[in-house]
Each structure stands twice: as structure tokens, then as C-alpha cells.
Design an enzyme around this catalytic site. Structure first.
Site, short mmCIF file in Angstrom:
data_model
loop_
_atom_site.label_atom_id
_atom_site.label_comp_id
_atom_site.label_asym_id
_atom_site.label_seq_id
_atom_site.Cartn_x
_atom_site.Cartn_y
_atom_site.Cartn_z
N GLU A 237 0.85 -1.19 0.00
CA GLU A 237 0.00 0.00 0.00
C GLU A 237 0.89 1.23 0.00
OE1 GLU A 237 -3.50 -0.84 3.02
OE2 GLU A 237 -1.60 -1.54 3.81
N ARG A 243 0.26 4.77 10.91
CA ARG A 243 -0.09 3.41 11.36
C ARG A 243 0.00 2.34 10.28
NH1 ARG A 243 -5.67 2.27 10.67
NH2 ARG A 243 -6.51 3.77 9.21
N HIS A 244 0.52 2.67 9.11
CA HIS A 244 0.67 1.66 8.06
C HIS A 244 2.13 1.38 7.77
CE1 HIS A 244 -3.54 2.84 7.15
NE2 HIS A 244 -3.64 1.57 6.78
N GLU A 386 -7.77 0.79 14.93
CA GLU A 386 -7.96 -0.65 14.71
C GLU A 386 -6.68 -1.44 14.97
OE1 GLU A 386 -9.11 -1.66 10.62
OE2 GLU A 386 -7.91 -3.48 10.87
N ARG A 437 1.01 -2.42 15.86
CA ARG A 437 -0.09 -1.54 16.29
C ARG A 437 -0.46 -1.78 17.74
NH1 ARG A 437 -4.55 -0.72 11.51
NH2 ARG A 437 -3.08 -0.03 9.91
P1 ATP Z 1 -7.88 -2.93 7.20
O1 ATP Z 1 -6.82 -3.37 6.26
O2 ATP Z 1 -8.50 -4.00 8.00
O3 ATP Z 1 -8.93 -2.06 6.58
P2 ATP Z 1 -6.34 -0.75 8.16
O4 ATP Z 1 -6.29 -0.18 9.52
O5 ATP Z 1 -5.07 -0.96 7.46
O6 ATP Z 1 -7.12 -2.08 8.28
P3 ATP Z 1 -7.33 0.55 5.83
O7 ATP Z 1 -8.58 -0.04 5.28
O8 ATP Z 1 -6.04 0.34 5.13
O9 ATP Z 1 -7.26 0.17 7.37
O10 ATP Z 1 -7.58 2.07 5.99
C1 ATP Z 1 -8.55 2.53 6.87
C2 ATP Z 1 -8.55 4.03 6.86
O11 ATP Z 1 -7.21 4.49 6.99
C3 ATP Z 1 -9.06 4.61 5.57
O12 ATP Z 1 -10.45 4.78 5.59
C4 ATP Z 1 -8.34 5.93 5.53
O13 ATP Z 1 -9.05 6.91 6.27
C5 ATP Z 1 -7.05 5.67 6.27
N1 ATP Z 1 -5.96 5.54 5.31
C6 ATP Z 1 -5.53 4.43 4.69
N2 ATP Z 1 -4.51 4.69 3.88
C7 ATP Z 1 -4.27 6.00 3.99
C8 ATP Z 1 -3.35 6.90 3.39
N3 ATP Z 1 -2.43 6.52 2.51
N4 ATP Z 1 -3.39 8.20 3.76
C9 ATP Z 1 -4.29 8.62 4.66
N5 ATP Z 1 -5.21 7.82 5.25
C10 ATP Z 1 -5.19 6.54 4.91
P1 AMO Z 2 -6.44 -6.73 8.07
O1 AMO Z 2 -6.06 -6.40 6.67
O2 AMO Z 2 -7.39 -5.84 8.76
O3 AMO Z 2 -7.07 -8.20 8.15
O4 AMO Z 2 -5.14 -6.86 8.95
C1 AMO Z 2 -5.20 -7.32 10.27
C2 AMO Z 2 -4.51 -6.35 11.19
O5 AMO Z 2 -3.18 -6.10 10.75
C3 AMO Z 2 -2.82 -4.75 11.02
N1 AMO Z 2 -2.48 -4.08 9.78
C4 AMO Z 2 -1.39 -3.33 9.60
N2 AMO Z 2 -0.38 -3.00 10.42
C5 AMO Z 2 0.60 -2.22 9.92
N3 AMO Z 2 0.65 -1.78 8.66
C6 AMO Z 2 -0.33 -2.08 7.78
N4 AMO Z 2 -0.25 -1.67 6.53
C7 AMO Z 2 -1.42 -2.89 8.25
N5 AMO Z 2 -2.53 -3.39 7.66
C8 AMO Z 2 -3.16 -4.11 8.61
C9 AMO Z 2 -3.99 -4.11 11.71
C10 AMO Z 2 -5.14 -4.94 11.24
O6 AMO Z 2 -6.19 -4.92 12.15
N6 AMO Z 2 -6.93 -11.63 6.99
C11 AMO Z 2 -7.44 -10.54 7.80
C12 AMO Z 2 -7.50 -10.91 9.26
C13 AMO Z 2 -8.54 -11.97 9.56
O7 AMO Z 2 -9.72 -11.74 9.22
O8 AMO Z 2 -8.16 -12.99 10.17
C14 AMO Z 2 -6.55 -9.34 7.61
O9 AMO Z 2 -5.45 -9.42 7.11
O10 AMO Z 2 -3.76 -4.23 13.11
#
Ligand code: ATP
Ligand code: AMO
Length: 463
Positions: A237, A243-244, A386, A437
Site C-alpha cells: 500500500e 499506522r501503516h 484498529e 499496532r
Molecule cells: P484494514 O486493512 O483492515 O482495513 P487498516 O487499519 O489498514 O485495516 P485501511 O482499510 O487500510 O485500514 O484504511 C482505513 C482508513 O485508513 C481509511 O479509511 C483511511 O481513512 C485511512 N488511510 C488508509 N490509507 C491511507 C493513506 N495513505 N493516507 C491517509 N489515510 C489513509
Molecule cells: P487486516 O487487513 O485488517 O485483516 O489486517 C489485520 C490487522 O493487521 C494490522 N495491519 C497493519 N499494520 C501495519 N501496517 C499495515 N499496513 C497494516 N494493515 C493491517 C492491523 C489490522 O487490524 N486476513 C485478515 C484478518 C482476519 O480476518 O483474520 C486481515 O489481514 O492491526
């Protein structure tokens, strides 16, 4: 000898300590102080040139000429100072007999460790007093991570991380889960979507696993009943957020369900309450150490984890004046706000939100039996962010294929996964946790790079 173990009971004992020379303070030709550090602990070593101690003025000079962070052996005798010591963690001193330099650091390091270890409050206080101190920026820290990791807070953060991982394994093992290792080189996307790192696998297109999702489910089809995995997860991504990461450590679990997917929520409840208790009870030194540089309030959580439906969450946000699509996903801002509202109303910063709209969940998620526009799924939040996603999974091949196609996934790329459910597959569910996280949010740190040893984000592949 470990510096952290030294106390008044050791007075009079001869010790040999190997550590980093953190600070040198000459007092006179005949006297100097040397602060030695191991991990989170420091001790003051006193050099006084006397014949009876066998210490010469040359040795005093040698000790004060050491470059900071050199690795040094000190032989000496433990003593108890008259005044309490402010600058070190240990309340004893070492009366030095001998000093040996084992490995010399370069005279000017790219990061000054004392600056790297200061809290924001210290910088502000110094500024008010007209003193000039240099803040160490995050990029500089990460460029020279081998030095940055030596700050007491960083030493503590990665000890906490290790404890979370250990407790995860220990708790799930005690509930009859078995640890597995699924492949990270795989043929296609595991979560749907394009966020995969692509590579060549002996001339065949392949990618790095986005999660162990398909394989943990196939392990359930393989008859293991309950499985967990701790391993790297890769996400291509382009998310430049606090947080990513592009690579993080996933803590995953998958289990057969007897009657209801709340059995999975119950495991999460027991697991995380056990993790939080363990950290608060057994990692006080680490938590205090982190607190000194990055002050935070202890996490508020309940003995029985609060569960709210997604619809209840949406309603709370609406009542608080947030315009929101009840069938859409929560954005970062709404998640944070809901976290604050839940804390005010229920007194907890750790809760489960369940029954998400199906449209915002991955293809493998089980629709609700009573209303298929919703799903048997949940997210878990700490301080409004999350940390976990989870769900009951579709365990019939027909529905799974249909859902994959509806979600725009080429079912032929996951044919063997889908077929696994035609050989007899029990109802099951599971969850995935981001380790970095959990640590970031438990300690209320402001950036996930602080809890990743050598973070990989869209900009960083080194060191
Ligand atoms: P999951 O993969 O389960 O959804 P996550 O915490 O990684 O978990 P994402 O779906 O990747 O969540 O993103 C959730 C929210 O994070 C998005 O709705 C957006 O608001 C924010 N977000 C994601 N990527 C970006 C980015 N590159 N810049 C700013 N905000 C972001
Ligand atoms: P998801 O994509 O929400 O779900 O990921 C699970 C958890 O992983 C963490 N996470 C991250 N941490 C750091 N950087 C990121 N880019 C990132 N993306 C996700 C978050 C998130 O809650 N297969 C499903 C899980 C399942 O249903 O068992 C999954 O991958 O803490």
C-alpha cells in the site's frame, strides 16, 4: 554482572561489567566519573587515582578519553553513595580498579544518544531556560537505527513487543491452538485488491503474502481445529500514515466454531485481557522507562471486553453530530471519535465492534444469516484505532466462489483454496492482529515506526 541487578546488597562485592561508555566526566587529574550502560540500566563508575586502588592518573585520563558508546570492561567494587544518584538507574556506584576498552566507537556519532533519549518536556524546559538542545528527527533515528535502538525507551518498547508475542503464543497454546507456518511466497493476492508485492518465482508470477488468510483456513480444512501463526505480512500500500507499514508482524488465529462466531470474540477477550494484565503486572520497569520519554496514560479496559454492533457505533457517532453512511466503512477520523465516545460512555479504550456491512469486508467473510447485507465480522480497537480484523468465514465452495466474483476476484487464481471447502470443511472463523499496532497503541505512541525494529514503509528499504 548485569548492571540492572546491582543494588545496596552488593556493597563490597567485586564485579566485572561490560557495557557501553555512555558519559565521561573528568573532575580532576586524579578523579573522573564514567557512566556505563547495559540496555535500560546505567551505573556510575568512580575512578580515583590512589596506590591502594591500583589506579594511576594515566588510567583516569584513559577513561575520560574514551569515545562515547565504546564498549568497555570495568573491574571494581560496589559501594553505596552518600547522596542519592539522579543521573543513573542504579543507586550504587562502582569504585573502579581497572578499565579496558574492548571496542572503540568513532569520536562523533551521527546521533547523540542523550538527545535521542530526551522527552519532549525536557526539550521544552531547556528551550525556556535558553539552552540549545537538538531534537533527533525520526528519519535520522531510522537511518542510524543501530544507535537509536539503544535509548532506554526503545530497549523497553521491543521488550514489550516480545512479551505481547510470547503471551499470544502462550495463551493460544493453552487453548489448544497449534502454531503453524504458512508460505510467504504465494501465487496471488490473499486479501483481494492490488496491494501486493509482485515477484518472479522460477519464471512464474508470484507475490509476497498479504496475510496467512487462505492458508490458515486451509489448515482448518486440514483438520487442525485451532491454529495460530506469528509471521511477516506484506502490503504494497502506498499508505504514508502513522499506522501503516509495508511489512509488519501479523498475529493470526483461526478456529472451528461450534455455534457462533462470538466464540472467536471470546478468545480475543481472554487473550487481550491476559496480555494487558501481563504487561501491567510484569513489565513495570519497561512501561516506566517508555513513560519517561513518551508519557502516556495506562490503557483503560474492562475485565469483560465491551462488544458493540456496528449500527450502535454509527448511532453514537450520529448522536454526536457526525454525518456518516451506515453501510460504508469508518474513516480514521470517525474511528478515533468513536473511541472517545465509547471511553466516555463505557469507561474503556478497548472494545469490539461487530456486524459490519458485508460490502466493506473481504470476500471470504460470512454474511449474516438473518440479513446478508451485514456480516459475521468485527474489528477491535485500542484508543480509537484498529488493531484487529476478524470474522466467521464462508465454508461452502459455491458461496465462496460467488463472493469472490462479486468482489472482483478472478476465482481461478484461488481455485485450490476454494476447492479445499468441497472436501468437508467445518464452520470456522478467526482474526488477524498487527503486532506493531498493539504495542504502539497500548503505549499511546504516535507512530508505528517507533514499534517496528527496522520499519519498511513506502519510502524506506534501508537499513
Ligand atoms: P484494514 O486493512 O483492515 O482495513 P487498516 O487499519 O489498514 O485495516 P485501511 O482499510 O487500510 O485500514 O484504511 C482505513 C482508513 O485508513 C481509511 O479509511 C483511511 O481513512 C485511512 N488511510 C488508509 N490509507 C491511507 C493513506 N495513505 N493516507 C491517509 N489515510 C489513509
Ligand atoms: P487486516 O487487513 O485488517 O485483516 O489486517 C489485520 C490487522 O493487521 C494490522 N495491519 C497493519 N499494520 C501495519 N501496517 C499495515 N499496513 C497494516 N494493515 C493491517 C492491523 C489490522 O487490524 N486476513 C485478515 C484478518 C482476519 O480476518 O483474520 C486481515 O489481514 O492491526
Amino acid at each position: 554482572t548485569d548492571i540492572g541487578d546491582l543494588g545496596e546488597a552488593d556493597a563490597g562485592r567485586s564485579v566485572l561489567i561490560r557495557g557501553a561508555a555512555q558519559a565521561m566526566r573528568p573532575v580532576s587529574k586524579k578523579m573522573a566519573f564514567l557512566v556505563m550502560r547495559q540496555s535500560m540500566s546505567t551505573v556510575q563508575c568512580v575512578l580515583v587515582a590512589t596506590a591502594e586502588a591500583g589506579v594511576s592518573t594515566q588510567m583516569v585520563r584513559f577513561a575520560t578519553s574514551l569515545s562515547k558508546e565504546s564498549i568497555v570492561d570495568v573491574e571494581g567494587v560496589v559501594s553505596v553513595p552518600k547522596e542519592p544518584l539522579k543521573a543513573t538507574t542504579q543507586q550504587v556506584e562502582i569504585q573502579v580498579r581497572k578499565v579496558y576498552c574492548i571496542n572503540r566507537a568513532i569520536p562523533t556519532l551521527p546521533i547523540n544518544l542523550e538527545d535521542a533519549a530526551r522527552s519532549e518536556a525536557e526539550f521544552e524546559k531547556a528551550e525556556q531556560a535558553g539552552e540549545k538542545l537538538v531534537r533527533v528527527l525520526q528519519d535520522t533515528r531510522l537511518n542510524y537505527r543501530a544507535i537509536d535502538l539503544r535509548t532506554p525507551a526503545n530497549q523497553a518498547i521491543f521488550r514489550i513487543q516480545c512479551q505481547v508475542e510470547n503471551k499470544f503464543r502462550e495463551f493460544l497454546s493453552s487453548k489448544q491452538f497449534i502454531g503453524i507456518h504458512s508460505p510467504k511466497l504465494i501465487g496471488g493476492s490473499s486479501e483481494g485488491g492490488a496491494a501486493v508485492f509482485k515477484l518472479q518465482y522460477n519464471g512464474q508470477p508470484a507475490c509476497l503474502a498479504q496475510s496467512p488468510q487462505l492458508y490458515k483456513q486451509m489448515s482448518i480444512c486440514g483438520g487442525f481445529g485451532r491454529v495460530f501463526e506469528v509471521g511477516p505480512v506484506f502490503r504494497a500500500e502506498n499508505s504514508n500514515t502513522h499506522r501503516h507499514l509495508c511489512e509488519f508482524i501479523g498475529l493470526d488465529a483461526e478456529m472451528e466454531i461450534k455455534e457462533h462466531y462470538f466464540e472467536v470474540c471470546d478468545i480475543i477477550d481472554g487473550l487481550f485481557v491476559a496480555i494487558f494484565k501481563h504487561l501491567n503486572e510484569n513489565c513495570q520497569k519497561e512501561l516506566e522507562t517508555i513513560n519517561r520519554q513518551y508519557p502516556f496514560e495506562p490503557l483503560k479496559y474492562l475485565e469483560k471486553t465491551l462488544k458493540l454492533t456496528y449500527a450502535e457505533g454509527i448511532q453514537m457517532l450520529k448522536d454526536a453530530g457526525t454525518e456518516i453512511d451506515p453501510m460504508g466503512d469508518l474513516n480514521t477520523e470517525s474511528e478515533k471519535k468513536l473511541g472517545r465516545l465509547v471511553k466516555e460512555k463505557y469507561g474503556t479504550e478497548f472494545f469490539i465492534l461487530y456486524r459490519y456491512p458485508l460490502a466493506v469486508r473481504p470476500f471470504y467473510t460470512m454474511p449474516c444469516y438473518d440479513d446478508p447485507s451485514y456480516s459475521n465480522s468485527f474489528d477491535v480497537f485500542i484508543r480509537g484505532e484498529e488493531i484487529i480484523s476478524g470474522a466467521q468465514r464462508v465454508h461452502t465452495p459455491e458461496l465462496l466462489r460467488k463472493r469472490a466474483i462479486e468482489c472482483g476476484i478472478d476465482a481461478s487464481t484461488i481455485a485450490s483454496y476454494i476447492e479445499s471447502f468441497s472436501y468437508g470443511a467445518p464452520p470456522h472463523g478467526g482474526f488477524g492482529v498487527g503486532l506493531e499496532r498493539v504495542v504502539m497503541l497500548f503505549c499511546a505512541l504516535n507512530n508505528i515506526r517507533k514499534t517496528s525494529l527496522f520499519p519498511r514503509d513506502p519510502q524506506r528499504l534501508a537499513p
